[in-house]
Write an enzyme that holds these catalytic residues in place. Structure first.
Site, PDB file in Angstrom:
ATOM      1  N   LYS A  57      -0.415  -2.473  -0.941  1.00 10.96           N
ATOM      2  CA  LYS A  57       0.570  -3.215  -1.748  1.00 10.96           C
ATOM      3  C   LYS A  57       0.113  -4.612  -2.169  1.00 10.96           C
ATOM      4  O   LYS A  57       0.930  -5.479  -2.461  1.00 10.96           O
ATOM      5  CB  LYS A  57       1.940  -3.334  -1.037  1.00 10.96           C
ATOM      6  CG  LYS A  57       2.520  -2.058  -0.501  1.00 10.96           C
ATOM      7  CD  LYS A  57       2.417  -0.901  -1.429  1.00 10.96           C
ATOM      8  CE  LYS A  57       3.202  -1.024  -2.701  1.00 10.96           C
ATOM      9  NZ  LYS A  57       2.859   0.058  -3.660  1.00 10.96           N
ATOM     10  N   THR A  58      -1.179  -4.826  -2.201  1.00 11.02           N
ATOM     11  CA  THR A  58      -1.659  -6.150  -2.615  1.00 11.02           C
ATOM     12  C   THR A  58      -2.268  -6.131  -4.015  1.00 11.02           C
ATOM     13  O   THR A  58      -2.771  -7.151  -4.477  1.00 11.02           O
ATOM     14  CB  THR A  58      -2.710  -6.685  -1.621  1.00 11.02           C
ATOM     15  OG1 THR A  58      -3.740  -5.685  -1.500  1.00 11.02           O
ATOM     16  CG2 THR A  58      -2.113  -6.966  -0.265  1.00 11.02           C
ATOM     17  N   GLY A  59      -2.275  -4.949  -4.646  1.00 13.43           N
ATOM     18  CA  GLY A  59      -2.878  -4.841  -5.984  1.00 13.43           C
ATOM     19  C   GLY A  59      -4.213  -4.118  -5.964  1.00 13.43           C
ATOM     20  O   GLY A  59      -5.002  -4.211  -6.918  1.00 13.43           O
ATOM     21  N   THR A  61      -4.969  -0.994  -6.314  1.00 12.80           N
ATOM     22  CA  THR A  61      -5.164   0.018  -7.378  1.00 12.80           C
ATOM     23  C   THR A  61      -5.505  -0.674  -8.696  1.00 12.80           C
ATOM     24  O   THR A  61      -6.365  -0.200  -9.451  1.00 12.80           O
ATOM     25  CB  THR A  61      -3.889   0.871  -7.554  1.00 12.80           C
ATOM     26  OG1 THR A  61      -3.435   1.262  -6.265  1.00 12.80           O
ATOM     27  CG2 THR A  61      -4.136   2.089  -8.405  1.00 12.80           C
ATOM     28  N   SER A 154       7.213  -5.576  -0.754  1.00 16.43           N
ATOM     29  CA  SER A 154       6.686  -4.514  -1.615  1.00 16.43           C
ATOM     30  C   SER A 154       6.513  -3.210  -0.808  1.00 16.43           C
ATOM     31  O   SER A 154       6.794  -2.113  -1.297  1.00 16.43           O
ATOM     32  CB  SER A 154       5.353  -4.970  -2.220  1.00 16.43           C
ATOM     33  OG  SER A 154       4.730  -3.921  -2.900  1.00 16.43           O
ATOM     34  N   GLY A 274       3.819  -1.729  -9.701  1.00 16.93           N
ATOM     35  CA  GLY A 274       4.574  -2.691 -10.495  1.00 16.93           C
ATOM     36  C   GLY A 274       6.008  -2.206 -10.654  1.00 16.93           C
ATOM     37  O   GLY A 274       6.533  -2.135 -11.753  1.00 16.93           O
ATOM     38  N   ARG A 275       6.616  -1.849  -9.512  1.00 18.05           N
ATOM     39  CA  ARG A 275       8.005  -1.349  -9.543  1.00 18.05           C
ATOM     40  C   ARG A 275       8.961  -2.498  -9.852  1.00 18.05           C
ATOM     41  O   ARG A 275       8.665  -3.661  -9.584  1.00 18.05           O
ATOM     42  CB  ARG A 275       8.384  -0.764  -8.178  1.00 18.05           C
ATOM     43  CG  ARG A 275       7.614   0.478  -7.803  1.00 18.05           C
ATOM     44  CD  ARG A 275       8.220   1.115  -6.552  1.00 18.05           C
ATOM     45  NE  ARG A 275       7.612   2.403  -6.292  1.00 18.05           N
ATOM     46  CZ  ARG A 275       6.688   2.619  -5.351  1.00 18.05           C
ATOM     47  NH1 ARG A 275       6.272   1.631  -4.583  1.00 18.05           N
ATOM     48  NH2 ARG A 275       6.182   3.821  -5.189  1.00 18.05           N
ATOM     49  N   LYS A 276      10.123  -2.093 -10.365  1.00 19.70           N
ATOM     50  CA  LYS A 276      11.158  -3.112 -10.613  1.00 19.70           C
ATOM     51  C   LYS A 276      12.180  -3.029  -9.464  1.00 19.70           C
ATOM     52  O   LYS A 276      12.696  -1.956  -9.171  1.00 19.70           O
ATOM     53  CB  LYS A 276      11.900  -2.818 -11.928  1.00 19.70           C
ATOM     54  CG  LYS A 276      10.996  -2.813 -13.148  1.00 19.70           C
ATOM     55  CD  LYS A 276      11.203  -4.060 -13.999  1.00 19.70           C
ATOM     56  CE  LYS A 276      10.382  -4.040 -15.260  1.00 19.70           C
ATOM     57  NZ  LYS A 276       8.945  -4.161 -15.100  1.00 19.70           N
ATOM     58  N   TYR A 277      12.391  -4.133  -8.813  1.00 15.73           N
ATOM     59  CA  TYR A 277      13.441  -4.204  -7.777  1.00 15.73           C
ATOM     60  C   TYR A 277      13.943  -5.634  -7.707  1.00 15.73           C
ATOM     61  O   TYR A 277      13.285  -6.565  -8.178  1.00 15.73           O
ATOM     62  CB  TYR A 277      12.936  -3.727  -6.408  1.00 15.73           C
ATOM     63  CG  TYR A 277      11.524  -4.132  -6.043  1.00 15.73           C
ATOM     64  CD1 TYR A 277      11.238  -5.380  -5.540  1.00 15.73           C
ATOM     65  CD2 TYR A 277      10.463  -3.239  -6.211  1.00 15.73           C
ATOM     66  CE1 TYR A 277       9.945  -5.744  -5.200  1.00 15.73           C
ATOM     67  CE2 TYR A 277       9.155  -3.593  -5.881  1.00 15.73           C
ATOM     68  CZ  TYR A 277       8.905  -4.853  -5.376  1.00 15.73           C
ATOM     69  OH  TYR A 277       7.617  -5.220  -5.042  1.00 15.73           O
TER      70      TYR A 277
HETATM   71  P1  A3P Z   1       4.887  -3.532  -6.579  1.00 16.37           P
HETATM   72  O1  A3P Z   1       5.006  -2.178  -7.176  1.00 16.37           O
HETATM   73  O2  A3P Z   1       5.698  -3.715  -5.344  1.00 16.37           O
HETATM   74  O3  A3P Z   1       5.137  -4.651  -7.570  1.00 16.37           O
HETATM   75  P2  A3P Z   1      -1.464  -1.351  -4.277  1.00 16.37           P
HETATM   76  O4  A3P Z   1      -2.141  -0.720  -5.430  1.00 16.37           O
HETATM   77  O5  A3P Z   1      -2.418  -2.081  -3.375  1.00 16.37           O
HETATM   78  O6  A3P Z   1      -0.568  -0.397  -3.550  1.00 16.37           O
HETATM   79  O7  A3P Z   1      -0.522  -2.514  -4.825  1.00 16.37           O
HETATM   80  C1  A3P Z   1       0.587  -2.267  -5.632  1.00 16.37           C
HETATM   81  C2  A3P Z   1       1.006  -3.607  -6.207  1.00 16.37           C
HETATM   82  O8  A3P Z   1       0.014  -4.021  -7.151  1.00 16.37           O
HETATM   83  C3  A3P Z   1       2.274  -3.576  -7.008  1.00 16.37           C
HETATM   84  O9  A3P Z   1       3.360  -3.748  -6.117  1.00 16.37           O
HETATM   85  C4  A3P Z   1       2.087  -4.752  -7.988  1.00 16.37           C
HETATM   86  O10 A3P Z   1       2.826  -5.895  -7.628  1.00 16.37           O
HETATM   87  C5  A3P Z   1       0.582  -5.098  -7.857  1.00 16.37           C
HETATM   88  N1  A3P Z   1      -0.147  -5.224  -9.110  1.00 16.37           N
HETATM   89  C6  A3P Z   1      -1.096  -6.173  -9.351  1.00 16.37           C
HETATM   90  N2  A3P Z   1      -1.566  -6.059 -10.586  1.00 16.37           N
HETATM   91  C7  A3P Z   1      -0.924  -5.013 -11.172  1.00 16.37           C
HETATM   92  C8  A3P Z   1      -0.993  -4.412 -12.461  1.00 16.37           C
HETATM   93  N3  A3P Z   1      -1.811  -4.879 -13.394  1.00 16.37           N
HETATM   94  N4  A3P Z   1      -0.179  -3.354 -12.729  1.00 16.37           N
HETATM   95  C9  A3P Z   1       0.671  -2.900 -11.767  1.00 16.37           C
HETATM   96  N5  A3P Z   1       0.771  -3.417 -10.520  1.00 16.37           N
HETATM   97  C10 A3P Z   1      -0.016  -4.466 -10.222  1.00 16.37           C
END
Ligand code: A3P
Length: 322
Positions: A57-59, A61, A154, A274-277
């Site tokens: 959950k730090t980005g 992906t 997150s 990038g979920r909305k909450y």
């Molecule tokens: P949220 O969905 O809670 O906002 P990971 O891939 O490590 O699981 O991390 C997911 C998080 O990546 C997402 O958490 C989001 O905040 C973050 N993120 C950073 N850059 C992003 C991007 N370009 N598109 C979507 N999510 C991104």
């Protein structure tokens, strides 16, 4: 001379040395004795040069997706299990052996490419640092540090989206308030929200094996705001030929994140990224600020000791506390 079966001998041996039951894999190509008996059908180099350790959950992906645009990067094949990640070094797949792990990359390795394993469970794993160092001691390691309270929230939202019963039943505030009298699933959820954010503690476990020069702590908050800057830092760390990500990425006001520019269109990460909450409550924020205060102070000390830059959010916090 006692005649007995190999199985009996193995049982006898492992009774004497129970700590050796779990194997530890080394790179056969780095050891002359092993290399000499290494099958000629197998090639060297099918192992990662770079490991993105997480945490979840730090980005991670987004970072991987963007790096994959670079011609010198070879991302591991998507695993059908573990949310597409190999999770080889932290989980049970380790017992499937080395060939299993090697099969994540193509056999013909071009020495100009860097192969990546991104598995966000590695960061806080007890086993991964030792296993990784035994196998790929020269790998470069990337940790993404998002402000830990934001990461915790997150993760809670991620669990709700995956229909985890406890996360669906209890609010984030209730999860954070769980104590030793609470039911186990609530205590476990709280632990999973909070524990990976103990950044200094986990980094120190990796530094027991790897030199700090092989580790980059990238800024997860900056990756959201300004991925081009973060990718520049990552490219320098990996000694990659510089790719201008400003040309390749574009902000999407609907998604509210950066996406890949593709033939005048935008290709954003999927719904689960990038979920909305709604924002967390003030109460949760205060709890997290106080909970992570000590951990963040330890991280400042550690990063100063190993001469690394502080992520933007940590710099801001440490100035507030001066
Ligand atoms: P949220 O969905 O809670 O906002 P990971 O891939 O490590 O699981 O991390 C997911 C998080 O990546 C997402 O958490 C989001 O905040 C973050 N993120 C950073 N850059 C992003 C991007 N370009 N598109 C979507 N999510 C991104």
């Amino acid at each position: 001379f006692i005649q007995t079966s190999p199985i009996n001998m193995a049982n006898y041996y492992f009774n004497l040395f129970p700590e050796e039951i779990d194997p530890i894999w080394f790179d056969p190509c780095k050891d002359q004795r092993h290399f000499k008996i290494w099958s000629s059908k197998k090639s060297c180099g099918q192992l990662p040069d770079v490991i993105i350790l997480g945490p979840q959950k730090t980005g991670t992906t987004a970072l991987l997706t963007f790096l994959d645009l670079h011609k010198s990067i070879k991302v591991s094949k998507k695993s059908p299990n573990h949310f597409e990640e190999t999770q080889f070094l932290s989980g049970k797949d380790y017992f499937n052996g080395l060939d299993f792990y090697r099969s994540y990359w193509p056999p013909q390795n071009n020495s100009d490419t860097l192969q990546i394993d991104k598995s966000s469970t590695y960061f806080h794993s007890e086993l991964a640092p030792r296993r990784a160092y035994a196998l790929v001691p020269s790998a470069k390691l990337i940790v993404l540090a998002l402000e830990p309270g934001e990461r915790a929230y997150s993760w809670y939202q991620h669990q709700r989206a995956h229909k985890d019963r406890t996360a669906e039943t209890y609010t984030f505030d209730e999860v954070l308030e769980a104590d030793e009298t609470s039911m186990k699933s609530l205590r476990d959820l709280k632990k999973h929200c909070l524990n990976p954010g103990h950044y200094s503690q986990h980094i120190e476990k990796w530094l027991l094996f790897y030199p700090s020069s092989q580790l980059l702590l990238a800024d997860g908050n900056e990756l959201k705001r300004n991925p081009v800057k973060t990718l520049q830092i990552v490219q320098e760390f990996l000694d990659l030929e510089t790719l201008d990500f400003a040309e390749l990425l574009v902000y999407d006001p609907v998604k509210q994140f950066y996406c890949v520019r593709e033939n005048n269109k935008k290709k954003c990460l999927g719904k689960s990224k990038g979920r909305k909450y709604e924002e967390m409550s003030q109460r949760a924020r205060q709890f997290l600020n106080s909970y992570y205060k000590k951990h963040n102070a330890n991280l400042v000390r550690l990063l100063k000791k190993i001469s690394k830059e502080l992520p933007s959010w940590l710099e801001a916090l440490s100035q507030q506390n001066e």
